[in-house]
Scaffold this motif. Structure first.
Motif, PDB file in Angstrom:
ATOM      1  N   TRP A 155      36.267  34.918  31.101  1.00  0.00           N
ATOM      2  CA  TRP A 155      36.373  36.177  31.846  1.00  0.00           C
ATOM      3  C   TRP A 155      37.707  36.290  32.560  1.00  0.00           C
ATOM      4  O   TRP A 155      38.262  37.393  32.675  1.00  0.00           O
ATOM      5  CB  TRP A 155      35.212  36.326  32.827  1.00  0.00           C
ATOM      6  CG  TRP A 155      33.979  36.801  32.133  1.00  0.00           C
ATOM      7  CD1 TRP A 155      32.868  36.073  31.842  1.00  0.00           C
ATOM      8  CD2 TRP A 155      33.749  38.109  31.602  1.00  0.00           C
ATOM      9  NE1 TRP A 155      31.965  36.850  31.168  1.00  0.00           N
ATOM     10  CE2 TRP A 155      32.484  38.106  31.008  1.00  0.00           C
ATOM     11  CE3 TRP A 155      34.504  39.273  31.574  1.00  0.00           C
ATOM     12  CZ2 TRP A 155      31.950  39.232  30.393  1.00  0.00           C
ATOM     13  CZ3 TRP A 155      33.963  40.395  30.958  1.00  0.00           C
ATOM     14  CH2 TRP A 155      32.710  40.366  30.381  1.00  0.00           C
ATOM     15  N   LEU A 156      38.227  35.171  33.041  1.00  0.00           N
ATOM     16  CA  LEU A 156      39.547  35.210  33.677  1.00  0.00           C
ATOM     17  C   LEU A 156      40.613  35.637  32.670  1.00  0.00           C
ATOM     18  O   LEU A 156      41.512  36.418  32.990  1.00  0.00           O
ATOM     19  CB  LEU A 156      39.893  33.858  34.289  1.00  0.00           C
ATOM     20  CG  LEU A 156      39.054  33.415  35.482  1.00  0.00           C
ATOM     21  CD1 LEU A 156      39.429  32.000  35.904  1.00  0.00           C
ATOM     22  CD2 LEU A 156      39.206  34.381  36.639  1.00  0.00           C
ATOM     23  N   ALA A 157      40.513  35.119  31.452  1.00  0.00           N
ATOM     24  CA  ALA A 157      41.470  35.493  30.409  1.00  0.00           C
ATOM     25  C   ALA A 157      41.321  36.964  30.029  1.00  0.00           C
ATOM     26  O   ALA A 157      42.326  37.677  29.849  1.00  0.00           O
ATOM     27  CB  ALA A 157      41.283  34.607  29.182  1.00  0.00           C
ATOM     28  N   ILE A 158      40.084  37.420  29.911  1.00  0.00           N
ATOM     29  CA  ILE A 158      39.846  38.825  29.561  1.00  0.00           C
ATOM     30  C   ILE A 158      40.394  39.749  30.645  1.00  0.00           C
ATOM     31  O   ILE A 158      41.087  40.735  30.356  1.00  0.00           O
ATOM     32  CB  ILE A 158      38.336  39.073  29.339  1.00  0.00           C
ATOM     33  CG1 ILE A 158      37.873  38.371  28.057  1.00  0.00           C
ATOM     34  CG2 ILE A 158      38.018  40.561  29.288  1.00  0.00           C
ATOM     35  CD1 ILE A 158      36.372  38.293  27.909  1.00  0.00           C
ATOM     36  N   ILE A 159      40.110  39.418  31.886  1.00  0.00           N
ATOM     37  CA  ILE A 159      40.575  40.259  32.995  1.00  0.00           C
ATOM     38  C   ILE A 159      42.095  40.243  33.091  1.00  0.00           C
ATOM     39  O   ILE A 159      42.728  41.280  33.323  1.00  0.00           O
ATOM     40  CB  ILE A 159      39.907  39.829  34.312  1.00  0.00           C
ATOM     41  CG1 ILE A 159      38.415  40.173  34.272  1.00  0.00           C
ATOM     42  CG2 ILE A 159      40.580  40.477  35.513  1.00  0.00           C
ATOM     43  CD1 ILE A 159      37.609  39.603  35.424  1.00  0.00           C
TER      44      ILE A 159
ATOM     45  N   VAL B 259      37.292  37.948  39.750  1.00  0.00           N
ATOM     46  CA  VAL B 259      38.320  36.919  39.574  1.00  0.00           C
ATOM     47  C   VAL B 259      38.253  35.889  40.697  1.00  0.00           C
ATOM     48  O   VAL B 259      38.235  34.674  40.450  1.00  0.00           O
ATOM     49  CB  VAL B 259      39.731  37.561  39.508  1.00  0.00           C
ATOM     50  CG1 VAL B 259      40.822  36.549  39.750  1.00  0.00           C
ATOM     51  CG2 VAL B 259      39.930  38.240  38.165  1.00  0.00           C
ATOM     52  N   PHE B 260      38.188  36.346  41.928  1.00  0.00           N
ATOM     53  CA  PHE B 260      38.151  35.408  43.047  1.00  0.00           C
ATOM     54  C   PHE B 260      36.836  34.639  43.096  1.00  0.00           C
ATOM     55  O   PHE B 260      36.821  33.452  43.399  1.00  0.00           O
ATOM     56  CB  PHE B 260      38.426  36.130  44.376  1.00  0.00           C
ATOM     57  CG  PHE B 260      39.891  36.350  44.607  1.00  0.00           C
ATOM     58  CD1 PHE B 260      40.667  35.366  45.203  1.00  0.00           C
ATOM     59  CD2 PHE B 260      40.506  37.529  44.218  1.00  0.00           C
ATOM     60  CE1 PHE B 260      42.026  35.553  45.409  1.00  0.00           C
ATOM     61  CE2 PHE B 260      41.861  37.723  44.409  1.00  0.00           C
ATOM     62  CZ  PHE B 260      42.621  36.732  45.009  1.00  0.00           C
ATOM     63  N   TRP B 261      35.737  35.302  42.762  1.00  0.00           N
ATOM     64  CA  TRP B 261      34.446  34.615  42.760  1.00  0.00           C
ATOM     65  C   TRP B 261      34.437  33.505  41.705  1.00  0.00           C
ATOM     66  O   TRP B 261      34.040  32.378  41.987  1.00  0.00           O
ATOM     67  CB  TRP B 261      33.304  35.605  42.519  1.00  0.00           C
ATOM     68  CG  TRP B 261      31.972  34.929  42.594  1.00  0.00           C
ATOM     69  CD1 TRP B 261      31.259  34.628  43.703  1.00  0.00           C
ATOM     70  CD2 TRP B 261      31.210  34.440  41.489  1.00  0.00           C
ATOM     71  NE1 TRP B 261      30.094  33.983  43.361  1.00  0.00           N
ATOM     72  CE2 TRP B 261      30.037  33.858  42.010  1.00  0.00           C
ATOM     73  CE3 TRP B 261      31.404  34.447  40.106  1.00  0.00           C
ATOM     74  CZ2 TRP B 261      29.074  33.286  41.196  1.00  0.00           C
ATOM     75  CZ3 TRP B 261      30.432  33.879  39.306  1.00  0.00           C
ATOM     76  CH2 TRP B 261      29.286  33.308  39.859  1.00  0.00           C
ATOM     77  N   ILE B 262      34.851  33.834  40.487  1.00  0.00           N
ATOM     78  CA  ILE B 262      34.885  32.826  39.423  1.00  0.00           C
ATOM     79  C   ILE B 262      35.793  31.677  39.828  1.00  0.00           C
ATOM     80  O   ILE B 262      35.442  30.502  39.659  1.00  0.00           O
ATOM     81  CB  ILE B 262      35.351  33.437  38.079  1.00  0.00           C
ATOM     82  CG1 ILE B 262      34.281  34.349  37.509  1.00  0.00           C
ATOM     83  CG2 ILE B 262      35.689  32.339  37.067  1.00  0.00           C
ATOM     84  CD1 ILE B 262      34.728  35.153  36.301  1.00  0.00           C
ATOM     85  N   PHE B 263      36.961  31.986  40.359  1.00  0.00           N
ATOM     86  CA  PHE B 263      37.894  30.929  40.708  1.00  0.00           C
ATOM     87  C   PHE B 263      37.317  29.988  41.765  1.00  0.00           C
ATOM     88  O   PHE B 263      37.324  28.775  41.591  1.00  0.00           O
ATOM     89  CB  PHE B 263      39.229  31.489  41.190  1.00  0.00           C
ATOM     90  CG  PHE B 263      40.169  30.415  41.652  1.00  0.00           C
ATOM     91  CD1 PHE B 263      40.767  29.560  40.737  1.00  0.00           C
ATOM     92  CD2 PHE B 263      40.436  30.236  42.995  1.00  0.00           C
ATOM     93  CE1 PHE B 263      41.618  28.546  41.158  1.00  0.00           C
ATOM     94  CE2 PHE B 263      41.291  29.234  43.423  1.00  0.00           C
ATOM     95  CZ  PHE B 263      41.880  28.385  42.500  1.00  0.00           C
ATOM     96  N   PHE B 264      36.840  30.547  42.869  1.00  0.00           N
ATOM     97  CA  PHE B 264      36.354  29.683  43.940  1.00  0.00           C
ATOM     98  C   PHE B 264      35.111  28.898  43.519  1.00  0.00           C
ATOM     99  O   PHE B 264      34.979  27.718  43.835  1.00  0.00           O
ATOM    100  CB  PHE B 264      36.099  30.475  45.222  1.00  0.00           C
ATOM    101  CG  PHE B 264      37.369  30.936  45.873  1.00  0.00           C
ATOM    102  CD1 PHE B 264      38.363  30.032  46.216  1.00  0.00           C
ATOM    103  CD2 PHE B 264      37.590  32.276  46.125  1.00  0.00           C
ATOM    104  CE1 PHE B 264      39.549  30.445  46.805  1.00  0.00           C
ATOM    105  CE2 PHE B 264      38.766  32.703  46.715  1.00  0.00           C
ATOM    106  CZ  PHE B 264      39.744  31.792  47.047  1.00  0.00           C
TER     107      PHE B 264
END
Length: 186
Positions: free
Chosen positions: A98-102, A30-35
Motif C-alpha cells: 500500500w505504501l508503494a501504491i500510494i 501512510v502514517f498508520w502503516i508506517f508506525f
C-alpha cells in the motif's frame, strides 16, 4: 496563511474537495502503516537478533525466542525452515505494498485536481475579452495546491516504503542465518 487556505477552500470545486479528501485519507493510511509496521518490525528484528546470538553462542539447536522455532515446532528440516521464513516475511510485509501504491498514485491524483482546477479557471475567464496575467496567475497557483498535496503524500509514502522494505530485508537476513545454523547443527 490560514486565511489564504480558507479562501482557497471557499473558491474550490467539488473535484478539489474530493482530491484533497482522498489525499488526506492517503496521508493517514501512510502514517498508520508506517508506525504500525515499523514498531512491529523493530520488535521482530530485535527478537531474531537475540535468537541468532543465542544460536551462535550456545550448543542448543533452536532458540526458544525465534519465530522459526515457533513456526517449525522444533523440526530442523531445510524445507520446513524455508517455508517458515517465507511465512514470517509474508506476515511482516503486510501493508507495505500500500505504501508503494500510494507513493505512485498520489502525485497523479494531485495532478488530476490541478488539471481540473486550471480548466475551471479558464472556464471562468472564457467570457472575458481581455484577461491579464495578474488575474490568471492566482487562479493557476490555487490549482497547483492539489499537485503539491499529492507530491507531499508521495514523499512520505515512498520514504516510509523504503524504510520498511529495508527492515524486512534485515529481518529476512536474520531468519536465513538462523535457518542455516539450525540445518548445520542438524
Amino acid at each position: 496563511m490560514i486565511s489564504t487556505l480558507l479562501n482557497y477552500l471557499a473558491n474550490s470545486s467539488a473535484i478539489t474537495y474530493i482530491v484533497l479528501a482522498l489525499l488526506s485519507v492517503y496521508t493517514i493510511v501512510v502514517f498508520w502503516i508506517f508506525f504500525y509496521r515499523n514498531s512491529a518490525l523493530n520488535r521482530l528484528i530485535a527478537n531474531e537478533k537475540r535468537s541468532l546470538e543465542i544460536l551462535t553462542t550456545s550448543q542448543s539447536k533452536f532458540s526458544p525466542l525465534s519465530l522459526l522455532n515457533q513456526c517449525s515446532n522444533g523440526v530442523a528440516s531445510k524445507e520446513i525452515l524455508h517455508a517458515c521464513e517465507i511465512n514470517i516475511i509474508k506476515e511482516a510485509s503486510v501493508g507495505v505494498s500500500w505504501l508503494a501504491i500510494i507513493s505512485s498514485t498520489s502525485p497523479f491524483i494531485g495532478l488530476f485536481g490541478t488539471v481540473i482546477g486550471i480548466l475551471e479557471s479558464f472556464a471562468k475567464f472564457a467570457n472575458q475579452s481581455k484577461v491579464a496575467f495578474s488575474i490568471i496567475a492566482p487562479a493557476i497557483s490555487e490549482a497547483l495546491v492539489a499537485t503539491a498535496a499529492g507530491i507531499f503524500v508521495a514523499i512520505f509514502a515512498y520514504t516510509f516504503h523504503q524504510i520498511i522494505s529495508r527492515k524486512i530485508y534485515e529481518l529476512n537476513i536474520y531468519l536465513k542465518a538462523q535457518a542455516e545454523i539450525i540445518v548445520a547443527k542438524g
